[in-house]
Design an enzyme around this catalytic site. Sequence first.
Site, PDB file in Angstrom:
ATOM      1  N   TYR A   1      -6.968  -0.633   9.140  1.00  0.00           N
ATOM      2  CA  TYR A   1      -6.165   0.100  10.109  1.00  0.00           C
ATOM      3  C   TYR A   1      -6.666   1.529  10.288  1.00  0.00           C
ATOM      4  O   TYR A   1      -7.110   2.172   9.351  1.00  0.00           O
ATOM      5  CB  TYR A   1      -4.698   0.155   9.666  1.00  0.00           C
ATOM      6  CG  TYR A   1      -3.908  -1.087  10.020  1.00  0.00           C
ATOM      7  CD1 TYR A   1      -3.752  -1.482  11.342  1.00  0.00           C
ATOM      8  CD2 TYR A   1      -3.310  -1.855   9.025  1.00  0.00           C
ATOM      9  CE1 TYR A   1      -3.027  -2.618  11.663  1.00  0.00           C
ATOM     10  CE2 TYR A   1      -2.580  -2.994   9.336  1.00  0.00           C
ATOM     11  CZ  TYR A   1      -2.444  -3.367  10.660  1.00  0.00           C
ATOM     12  OH  TYR A   1      -1.725  -4.495  10.982  1.00  0.00           O
TER      13      TYR A   1
ATOM     14  N   GLY B   1      -8.978   1.119   5.401  1.00  0.00           N
ATOM     15  CA  GLY B   1      -9.340  -0.295   5.427  1.00  0.00           C
ATOM     16  C   GLY B   1      -9.382  -0.810   6.849  1.00  0.00           C
ATOM     17  O   GLY B   1     -10.162  -0.349   7.684  1.00  0.00           O
TER      18      GLY B   1
ATOM     19  N   TYR C   1       0.811  -1.219   0.000  1.00  0.00           N
ATOM     20  CA  TYR C   1       0.000   0.000   0.000  1.00  0.00           C
ATOM     21  C   TYR C   1       0.847   1.273   0.000  1.00  0.00           C
ATOM     22  O   TYR C   1       1.904   1.337   0.624  1.00  0.00           O
ATOM     23  CB  TYR C   1      -0.879   0.046   1.256  1.00  0.00           C
ATOM     24  CG  TYR C   1      -1.952  -1.005   1.323  1.00  0.00           C
ATOM     25  CD1 TYR C   1      -3.237  -0.727   0.893  1.00  0.00           C
ATOM     26  CD2 TYR C   1      -1.693  -2.267   1.858  1.00  0.00           C
ATOM     27  CE1 TYR C   1      -4.243  -1.683   0.972  1.00  0.00           C
ATOM     28  CE2 TYR C   1      -2.685  -3.228   1.934  1.00  0.00           C
ATOM     29  CZ  TYR C   1      -3.954  -2.933   1.498  1.00  0.00           C
ATOM     30  OH  TYR C   1      -4.934  -3.887   1.580  1.00  0.00           O
ATOM     31  N   MET C   2       0.327   2.294  -0.696  1.00  0.00           N
ATOM     32  CA  MET C   2       0.773   3.674  -0.529  1.00  0.00           C
ATOM     33  C   MET C   2      -0.490   4.476  -0.220  1.00  0.00           C
ATOM     34  O   MET C   2      -1.144   5.022  -1.106  1.00  0.00           O
ATOM     35  CB  MET C   2       1.493   4.177  -1.768  1.00  0.00           C
ATOM     36  CG  MET C   2       2.891   3.626  -1.900  1.00  0.00           C
ATOM     37  SD  MET C   2       3.823   4.491  -3.158  1.00  0.00           S
ATOM     38  CE  MET C   2       5.422   3.712  -2.940  1.00  0.00           C
ATOM     39  N   ASP C   3      -0.821   4.514   1.055  1.00  0.00           N
ATOM     40  CA  ASP C   3      -2.143   4.962   1.468  1.00  0.00           C
ATOM     41  C   ASP C   3      -2.409   6.437   1.191  1.00  0.00           C
ATOM     42  O   ASP C   3      -3.541   6.819   0.887  1.00  0.00           O
ATOM     43  CB  ASP C   3      -2.348   4.672   2.959  1.00  0.00           C
ATOM     44  CG  ASP C   3      -2.557   3.185   3.218  1.00  0.00           C
ATOM     45  OD1 ASP C   3      -3.217   2.538   2.404  1.00  0.00           O
ATOM     46  OD2 ASP C   3      -2.059   2.671   4.235  1.00  0.00           O
TER      47      ASP C   3
ATOM     48  N   LEU D   1      -5.139  10.292   2.880  1.00  0.00           N
ATOM     49  CA  LEU D   1      -5.345  10.259   4.327  1.00  0.00           C
ATOM     50  C   LEU D   1      -6.513  11.154   4.729  1.00  0.00           C
ATOM     51  O   LEU D   1      -7.223  10.860   5.688  1.00  0.00           O
ATOM     52  CB  LEU D   1      -4.070  10.708   5.048  1.00  0.00           C
ATOM     53  CG  LEU D   1      -2.813   9.863   4.821  1.00  0.00           C
ATOM     54  CD1 LEU D   1      -1.644  10.417   5.625  1.00  0.00           C
ATOM     55  CD2 LEU D   1      -3.062   8.407   5.192  1.00  0.00           C
TER      56      LEU D   1
ATOM     57  N   HIS E   1       4.969  -0.642   8.402  1.00  0.00           N
ATOM     58  CA  HIS E   1       4.276   0.628   8.168  1.00  0.00           C
ATOM     59  C   HIS E   1       5.326   1.724   8.172  1.00  0.00           C
ATOM     60  O   HIS E   1       5.884   2.053   9.220  1.00  0.00           O
ATOM     61  CB  HIS E   1       3.242   0.912   9.266  1.00  0.00           C
ATOM     62  CG  HIS E   1       2.144  -0.095   9.357  1.00  0.00           C
ATOM     63  ND1 HIS E   1       0.854   0.155   8.938  1.00  0.00           N
ATOM     64  CD2 HIS E   1       2.130  -1.365   9.833  1.00  0.00           C
ATOM     65  CE1 HIS E   1       0.104  -0.907   9.145  1.00  0.00           C
ATOM     66  NE2 HIS E   1       0.858  -1.849   9.690  1.00  0.00           N
TER      67      HIS E   1
ATOM     68  N   TYR F   1      -5.150   5.156  11.707  1.00  0.00           N
ATOM     69  CA  TYR F   1      -3.942   5.883  12.086  1.00  0.00           C
ATOM     70  C   TYR F   1      -4.334   7.142  12.856  1.00  0.00           C
ATOM     71  O   TYR F   1      -5.253   7.867  12.453  1.00  0.00           O
ATOM     72  CB  TYR F   1      -3.125   6.267  10.851  1.00  0.00           C
ATOM     73  CG  TYR F   1      -2.559   5.080  10.116  1.00  0.00           C
ATOM     74  CD1 TYR F   1      -1.312   4.552  10.443  1.00  0.00           C
ATOM     75  CD2 TYR F   1      -3.279   4.462   9.094  1.00  0.00           C
ATOM     76  CE1 TYR F   1      -0.791   3.460   9.773  1.00  0.00           C
ATOM     77  CE2 TYR F   1      -2.769   3.358   8.422  1.00  0.00           C
ATOM     78  CZ  TYR F   1      -1.524   2.867   8.767  1.00  0.00           C
ATOM     79  OH  TYR F   1      -1.020   1.781   8.105  1.00  0.00           O
TER      80      TYR F   1
ATOM     81  N   ASP G   1      12.102  26.414   8.205  1.00  0.00           N
ATOM     82  CA  ASP G   1      12.448  27.817   7.942  1.00  0.00           C
ATOM     83  C   ASP G   1      12.903  28.454   9.247  1.00  0.00           C
ATOM     84  O   ASP G   1      12.253  29.384   9.752  1.00  0.00           O
ATOM     85  CB  ASP G   1      11.234  28.573   7.389  1.00  0.00           C
ATOM     86  CG  ASP G   1      11.163  28.540   5.879  1.00  0.00           C
ATOM     87  OD1 ASP G   1      11.987  27.842   5.277  1.00  0.00           O
ATOM     88  OD2 ASP G   1      10.274  29.191   5.309  1.00  0.00           O
TER      89      ASP G   1
END
Length: 608
Positions: free
Chosen positions: A438, A436, A348-350, A356, A495, A440, A504
């Site tokens: 999980y 899905g 996955y590359m969520d 997100l 993960h 976060y 900056d």
Amino acid sequence: MDKLSSLCFLILSIVTVLVVSRLWFPIFVNLPPEDMNDEKQSFEKHISLMSKAPHHPLDPLTVQEINKVRDILSSYEPFSNSFPTIHSLALEEPDKSLVLSWEFGDPLPPRRAAVVGILHEQVHVLSIDLELHRVIRHTANPTRGYPMITIEELLSAFDVALANSNVQKSILARGVKLKDVKFLSPSPGWFGKEEEGRRFAKLQFYTLQGTSNYYMRPIEGLTVTVDLNKQEVIKIADTGKGIPIPRSANTDYIYNGEKEPPEIKQINPISIEQPKGPSFTVENGHIVKWGRWEFHIKPDQRAGMVISRVMVRDSETGELRNVMYKGFPSELYVPYMDFDEHWYFKTYMDAGEYGLGLLSTSLVPLNDCPRNSYYMDGVFVDGNGKPYVQENIICVFERYAGDISWRHTDTLLPNAKSGEARQKVTLVARMTSTLGNYDYIIDWEFQTDGLIRVEVGLSGMLMIKATPKEYTENKDNEGFEPLVSENAIGVVHDHYITFYLDMDVDGVNNSFVNIDLVKEEQVNKSPKSSPRKSIYKPYKKVAKMEDEAKIILSLVDPSEFHVVNPTKLSRLGNPSGYKIVPTATAASLLDLDDPPQIRSAFTNNQFE
């Protein structure tokens, strides 16, 4: 220094190996209905999004602006006969120099929207000027990248798959009713040039029979590949007919669905009171002010939550000093470790594939966020380009958990007074995203001592692989698959959470400094020399080129990492700066030429 000097990517990793299969009983704060209503009235400070106008160059697009973008696209010649499916529509942020020079009261820089859409299987990337009311840039079929996957096309792909007679026969043959079928769409990944230019989803199925936790009841060995553009089944892999579906007993995660063991005493509710109310304010919906801190915060469909223009007030001069221009999670990469036909592609590359922010969930007052929290809604778009409101996806609150901020007791002075201790109160900006199985939890925590801490929590359910095994055979020196319940394997996976930090510190002229801690041995010992044989000393190296800022962490070759402004010196001649402290990090064990690792090459280093 060039732009390299102020940018860095920090890789955090959670390595999931095994989770106990026993359910934990949650602690809920239960208030009487009238108190809960008071809580919602007091703490859910919703902005009237239908009438809201932007006040800051980085404020997200409003409902009116999104509708305006849709009108412009509808009258745009290439889309005049057919409107594209919108996969991404968000603010195209002004150039950084314009944002830094802007002050409250000034006119806003031109408001622009960045749009990614698909029409007739062609990808279109557009920039739209809202003041000029026209498209100012349009690229068709860009040579790199793919649009985000939309919920609408996944639901459509599920309908297409479940309508297939062979898929139906396979599911029914396993004793599962079609009405009880749920699906997940694991990331199909990228596995060679033959997949170039194609957008497809690989659907896998689960059953709700006997439990709401269908993640624990996979229909193993059945994967249906659907072409997302054509919405048609292109492949059915059905190899798991002999694999049983894990049982449903004791899998329900809903609290009311579980019987509490009699030997466990429920913990009493806890609540932190603020008699004078919170100490922070939120101005114009996005500018947070607390203590010495001031920053801009906004929801984002891809990153979830973006923190910008972070400044801290100097305790001596009272002036605001720049710390960070922008910070956000840039990618969340989750590769599973299994060669099986139905598992190898789960990489996955969520953030980039699903978003997100788009998969953020409404925070629950008093359980997700404490009393006196400020809640922020997100405005996103559906596949038709129409705006919708995702409520309460960010909360801001003050945290006190009984920790100590600072203390000291001097026991060597005569008549010394009792020690001094200061309680640790911090400000937290939080969002959650349900991807899905999980969930976060991402926190940006601001401390009174000028420190910023980023924490990522992981909750939810394991993605289970069904197996005929019901008992673990413990054998040494052999690879094994963790059995978490009867007929259920918790497949090993990682993960990796990558954070983009545009520092900056006291301005844009920043440098990335690698400070190596090098052992120094004592040589030519004299009779009066120290009995010590070795010490360590710091040696600093300023990155001049991008490759010099790529860091692979090592416990045996320790380093510190600073972002400094070489033109802003203290009275002692030290440059102002911040130290970046990686915490939970890990390195990928995959081959560099493994397709998942090629796609996620940013995890080759812990800093980039």
